[in-house]
Motif scaffolding. Structure first.
Motif, PDB file in Angstrom:
ATOM      1  N   MET A  35       0.856  -1.188   0.000  1.00 17.28           N
ATOM      2  CA  MET A  35       0.000   0.000   0.000  1.00 17.28           C
ATOM      3  C   MET A  35       0.892   1.238   0.000  1.00 17.28           C
ATOM      4  SD  MET A  35      -3.039   0.896  -0.364  1.00 17.28           S
ATOM      5  CE  MET A  35      -4.216  -0.363   0.143  1.00 17.28           C
ATOM      6  N   GLN A  83      -2.800  -0.171   6.603  1.00 15.45           N
ATOM      7  CA  GLN A  83      -1.903   0.705   7.381  1.00 15.45           C
ATOM      8  C   GLN A  83      -2.639   1.198   8.626  1.00 15.45           C
ATOM      9  OE1 GLN A  83      -1.858   3.093   3.920  1.00 15.45           O
ATOM     10  NE2 GLN A  83       0.311   2.785   3.481  1.00 15.45           N
ATOM     11  N   LYS A 126       2.248  -0.299  10.053  1.00 17.30           N
ATOM     12  CA  LYS A 126       1.869   0.983  10.669  1.00 17.30           C
ATOM     13  C   LYS A 126       1.622   2.046   9.588  1.00 17.30           C
ATOM     14  CE  LYS A 126       4.242   0.196  15.032  1.00 17.30           C
ATOM     15  NZ  LYS A 126       5.182   0.706  16.037  1.00 17.30           N
ATOM     16  N   GLY A 127       2.422   2.020   8.503  1.00 12.77           N
ATOM     17  CA  GLY A 127       2.284   3.028   7.441  1.00 12.77           C
ATOM     18  C   GLY A 127       3.542   3.872   7.365  1.00 12.77           C
ATOM     19  N   ALA A 128       4.051   4.048   6.146  1.00 13.16           N
ATOM     20  CA  ALA A 128       5.379   4.652   5.982  1.00 13.16           C
ATOM     21  C   ALA A 128       5.379   6.001   5.276  1.00 13.16           C
ATOM     22  CB  ALA A 128       6.272   3.676   5.211  1.00 13.16           C
ATOM     23  N   LYS A 146       2.114   8.717  17.372  1.00 10.56           N
ATOM     24  CA  LYS A 146       2.593   7.326  17.276  1.00 10.56           C
ATOM     25  C   LYS A 146       1.839   6.405  18.233  1.00 10.56           C
ATOM     26  CE  LYS A 146       6.904   4.665  17.667  1.00 10.56           C
ATOM     27  NZ  LYS A 146       6.187   3.456  17.452  1.00 10.56           N
ATOM     28  N   THR A 189       5.900  -5.883  11.480  1.00  8.96           N
ATOM     29  CA  THR A 189       6.438  -4.832  12.342  1.00  8.96           C
ATOM     30  C   THR A 189       7.736  -5.307  12.979  1.00  8.96           C
ATOM     31  OG1 THR A 189       5.971  -3.427  14.266  1.00  8.96           O
ATOM     32  CG2 THR A 189       5.042  -5.637  14.331  1.00  8.96           C
ATOM     33  N   HIS A 190       8.577  -4.328  13.376  1.00  2.00           N
ATOM     34  CA  HIS A 190       9.782  -4.671  14.154  1.00  2.00           C
ATOM     35  C   HIS A 190       9.604  -4.250  15.592  1.00  2.00           C
ATOM     36  CE1 HIS A 190      10.655  -3.318  10.023  1.00  2.00           C
ATOM     37  NE2 HIS A 190      11.252  -4.491   9.959  1.00  2.00           N
ATOM     38  N   ARG A 227      13.241   4.304   5.008  1.00  2.00           N
ATOM     39  CA  ARG A 227      13.874   3.589   6.139  1.00  2.00           C
ATOM     40  C   ARG A 227      14.610   4.566   7.044  1.00  2.00           C
ATOM     41  NH1 ARG A 227      11.076   0.698   3.419  1.00  2.00           N
ATOM     42  NH2 ARG A 227       9.664   1.490   4.980  1.00  2.00           N
ATOM     43  N   GLU A 262      12.005   6.362   9.219  1.00  2.00           N
ATOM     44  CA  GLU A 262      11.384   5.593  10.296  1.00  2.00           C
ATOM     45  C   GLU A 262      12.189   5.654  11.578  1.00  2.00           C
ATOM     46  OE1 GLU A 262       9.457   2.336   7.369  1.00  2.00           O
ATOM     47  OE2 GLU A 262      11.310   1.841   8.402  1.00  2.00           O
ATOM     48  N   ASN A 267      19.019   5.975  12.284  1.00  2.00           N
ATOM     49  CA  ASN A 267      19.614   5.557  11.008  1.00  2.00           C
ATOM     50  C   ASN A 267      20.249   6.751  10.299  1.00  2.00           C
ATOM     51  OD1 ASN A 267      18.754   2.960  11.319  1.00  2.00           O
ATOM     52  ND2 ASN A 267      16.995   3.143   9.944  1.00  2.00           N
TER      53      ASN A 267
HETATM   54  P1  FDA Z   1       8.410   1.391  14.721  1.00  2.00           P
HETATM   55  O1  FDA Z   1       8.685   2.398  13.671  1.00  2.00           O
HETATM   56  O2  FDA Z   1       7.733   1.819  15.964  1.00  2.00           O
HETATM   57  O3  FDA Z   1       9.775   0.683  15.071  1.00  2.00           O
HETATM   58  C1  FDA Z   1       9.889  -0.258  16.139  1.00  2.00           C
HETATM   59  C2  FDA Z   1      11.357  -0.637  16.272  1.00  2.00           C
HETATM   60  O4  FDA Z   1      11.774  -1.337  15.100  1.00  2.00           O
HETATM   61  C3  FDA Z   1      12.317   0.544  16.357  1.00  2.00           C
HETATM   62  O5  FDA Z   1      12.458   0.991  17.686  1.00  2.00           O
HETATM   63  C4  FDA Z   1      13.579  -0.046  15.794  1.00  2.00           C
HETATM   64  O6  FDA Z   1      14.230  -0.840  16.757  1.00  2.00           O
HETATM   65  C5  FDA Z   1      13.075  -0.946  14.706  1.00  2.00           C
HETATM   66  N1  FDA Z   1      12.990  -0.249  13.402  1.00  2.00           N
HETATM   67  C6  FDA Z   1      11.876   0.181  12.779  1.00  2.00           C
HETATM   68  N2  FDA Z   1      12.179   0.739  11.588  1.00  2.00           N
HETATM   69  C7  FDA Z   1      13.521   0.670  11.469  1.00  2.00           C
HETATM   70  C8  FDA Z   1      14.422   1.083  10.482  1.00  2.00           C
HETATM   71  N3  FDA Z   1      14.021   1.685   9.358  1.00  2.00           N
HETATM   72  N4  FDA Z   1      15.746   0.856  10.694  1.00  2.00           N
HETATM   73  C9  FDA Z   1      16.170   0.243  11.810  1.00  2.00           C
HETATM   74  N5  FDA Z   1      15.347  -0.184  12.787  1.00  2.00           N
HETATM   75  C10 FDA Z   1      14.044   0.036  12.632  1.00  2.00           C
HETATM   76  N6  FDA Z   1       4.457   0.538   4.857  1.00  2.00           N
HETATM   77  C11 FDA Z   1       3.508   0.979   3.999  1.00  2.00           C
HETATM   78  O7  FDA Z   1       3.055   2.124   4.117  1.00  2.00           O
HETATM   79  N7  FDA Z   1       3.076   0.169   2.980  1.00  2.00           N
HETATM   80  C12 FDA Z   1       3.528  -1.115   2.837  1.00  2.00           C
HETATM   81  O8  FDA Z   1       3.099  -1.813   1.920  1.00  2.00           O
HETATM   82  C13 FDA Z   1       4.513  -1.587   3.749  1.00  2.00           C
HETATM   83  N8  FDA Z   1       5.018  -2.856   3.644  1.00  2.00           N
HETATM   84  C14 FDA Z   1       5.828  -3.339   4.660  1.00  2.00           C
HETATM   85  C15 FDA Z   1       6.209  -4.683   4.649  1.00  2.00           C
HETATM   86  C16 FDA Z   1       6.908  -5.201   5.733  1.00  2.00           C
HETATM   87  C17 FDA Z   1       7.273  -6.648   5.743  1.00  2.00           C
HETATM   88  C18 FDA Z   1       7.255  -4.357   6.842  1.00  2.00           C
HETATM   89  C19 FDA Z   1       7.977  -4.908   8.048  1.00  2.00           C
HETATM   90  C20 FDA Z   1       6.935  -3.035   6.813  1.00  2.00           C
HETATM   91  C21 FDA Z   1       6.242  -2.497   5.729  1.00  2.00           C
HETATM   92  N9  FDA Z   1       5.900  -1.150   5.692  1.00  2.00           N
HETATM   93  C22 FDA Z   1       4.959  -0.712   4.774  1.00  2.00           C
HETATM   94  C23 FDA Z   1       6.587  -0.183   6.592  1.00  2.00           C
HETATM   95  C24 FDA Z   1       5.787   0.097   7.855  1.00  2.00           C
HETATM   96  O9  FDA Z   1       4.647   0.860   7.540  1.00  2.00           O
HETATM   97  C25 FDA Z   1       6.640   0.870   8.892  1.00  2.00           C
HETATM   98  O10 FDA Z   1       7.012   2.113   8.350  1.00  2.00           O
HETATM   99  C26 FDA Z   1       7.896   0.133   9.321  1.00  2.00           C
HETATM  100  O11 FDA Z   1       7.664  -1.227   9.494  1.00  2.00           O
HETATM  101  C27 FDA Z   1       8.416   0.713  10.671  1.00  2.00           C
HETATM  102  O12 FDA Z   1       7.462   0.535  11.662  1.00  2.00           O
HETATM  103  P2  FDA Z   1       7.527  -0.607  12.796  1.00  2.00           P
HETATM  104  O13 FDA Z   1       6.222  -1.315  12.771  1.00  2.00           O
HETATM  105  O14 FDA Z   1       8.693  -1.470  12.620  1.00  2.00           O
HETATM  106  O15 FDA Z   1       7.529   0.200  14.169  1.00  2.00           O
END
Ligand code: FDA
Length: 320
Positions: A131, A161, A185-187, A199, A239-240, A302, A305, A309
């Motif tokens: 998305m 998202q 969550k959404g990027a 957040k 998610t991470h 990336r 986020e 980084n």
């Molecule tokens: P959050 O941002 O709260 O991060 C939690 C923890 O994860 C951080 O404290 C850190 O330790 C680690 N972390 C997160 N991001 C990191 C980074 N860039 N570098 C290093 N460490 C990091 N979005 C979207 O809009 N459309 C989509 O189709 C997708 N597809 C997608 C596929 C997959 C498999 C994943 C994992 C993610 C996506 N995303 C996405 C991205 C998603 O929306 C989001 O921006 C990222 O996953 C970061 O959010 P977290 O859920 O990891 O949580």
């Protein structure tokens, strides 16, 4: 503030030219990207498979500007699907509709997608439509529905998202139609009338949507799966964030859902320790593996986020 700036830069052509022409930036980006060629990406998938995980391969290149380019992107994606099959890898593909020409001509985009799905169906595999920003959400749902209703393609899933206010309604609608969902969550940068600005709200909504998805997985039972490791379950929790992962695990236990009725998904190069720990606990884990020369917007998202980084990127530049 920094996040908005980086997301703005991810779409700026001048920034792309500046950063991609810089060898140091390229090397840093390769921490998040499996390589610039399909061969490099396939090697990465093979290593991921040997670590007990599946993968989804993403040929980078969103926002194509010509129909020719969109057609060529679809051809490269079909080639990736064929190579995954030839090598017997446990992987599928993820795509972006803007790469297949969505912004230029919706009909042409749908035709490109149909060609990808036709091959995927022949090889008993699955395609996930990523998305993109909120301006594409309606068209993405419309095209997916057309693929199912007009062509009968069931081998295609979507992404929800949690930052969008509309996502609970969308999730319930997709579940009714048995569409496989990846929850993220959404990027992108979205205005406060469309998406939660805080957040903590995005996280709370992520847990809420996780519970809806896991409940649906429980009541619907196992959906049909394809060739080994290719077709994901209905719920993919991407998610991470350890707290979101912990919530999903506990909720699944509370409702008596088997571990293999969901999968966790993470991005290549991020939180490898968490990936390995989940596999050790017996959960299916899929790694999103991007490849290709057009890594700039992906790399900038990336950086956006996680400010650390950007900090790492800049300080190691000065240490050089
Ligand atoms: P959050 O941002 O709260 O991060 C939690 C923890 O994860 C951080 O404290 C850190 O330790 C680690 N972390 C997160 N991001 C990191 C980074 N860039 N570098 C290093 N460490 C990091 N979005 C979207 O809009 N459309 C989509 O189709 C997708 N597809 C997608 C596929 C997959 C498999 C994943 C994992 C993610 C996506 N995303 C996405 C991205 C998603 O929306 C989001 O921006 C990222 O996953 C970061 O959010 P977290 O859920 O990891 O949580």
């Amino acid at each position: 503030m920094i996040r908005s700036l980086l997301i703005y830069l991810s779409k700026a052509e001048w920034a792309r030219r500046f950063v991609t022409g810089w060898g140091y930036a390229r090397n840093t980006a390769l921490r998040f990207v499996a390589g610039e060629t399909l061969e490099e990406a396939l090697k990465a998938v093979s290593v991921i498979n040997s670590r007990g995980m599946t993968a989804t391969l993403d040929f980078l290149g969103e926002d194509t500007t010509s129909l020719q380019e969109a057609y060529e992107s679809a051809a490269t994606i079909r080639n990736s699907i064929e190579k995954i099959d030839d090598l017997g890898l446990r992987a599928n593909v993820s795509i972006k509709l803007s790469q297949l020409g969505l912004a230029i001509n919706e009909k042409a985009c749908a035709a490109n997608l149909a060609a990808v799905l036709r091959l995927a169906a022949e090889l008993d595999t699955f395609v996930r439509i990523d998305m993109e920003d909120s301006s594409t959400v309606e068209a993405t749902f419309r095209i997916q529905k057309e693929m199912l209703d007009d062509h009968g393609y069931r081998n295609v899933g979507l992404v929800i998202q949690s930052y969008l206010y509309r996502s609970e309604d969308d999730t319930r609608e997709l579940i009714k139609r048995n569409i496989r969902i990846r929850l993220v969550k959404g990027a992108y940068q979205e205005p406060p009338n469309i998406a939660y600005p805080k957040k903590s709200d995005v996280d709370r909504e992520f847990d809420n949507l996780t519970s809806i998805l896991l409940d649906a997985s429980k009541t619907r039972g196992k959906l049909r799966s394809g060739a080994e490791g290719r077709v994901p379950p209905m719920a993919a929790i991407a998610t991470h964030d350890e707290r979101r992962v912990a919530f999903a695990k506990q909720y699944a236990i509370d409702i008596g859902l088997q571990k293999n009725a969901l999968e966790f998904q993470m991005l290549y190069g991020i939180r490898r320790n968490l990936q390995t720990a989940l596999v050790g606990e017996g959960y299916p884990v899929r790694i999103y593996v991007p490849f290709g020369a057009r890594w700039f917007p992906y790399f900038m998202r990336r950086l956006a986020e996680r400010p650390a980084n950007l900090w790492f990127f800049l300080t190691s530049l000065f240490r050089k």
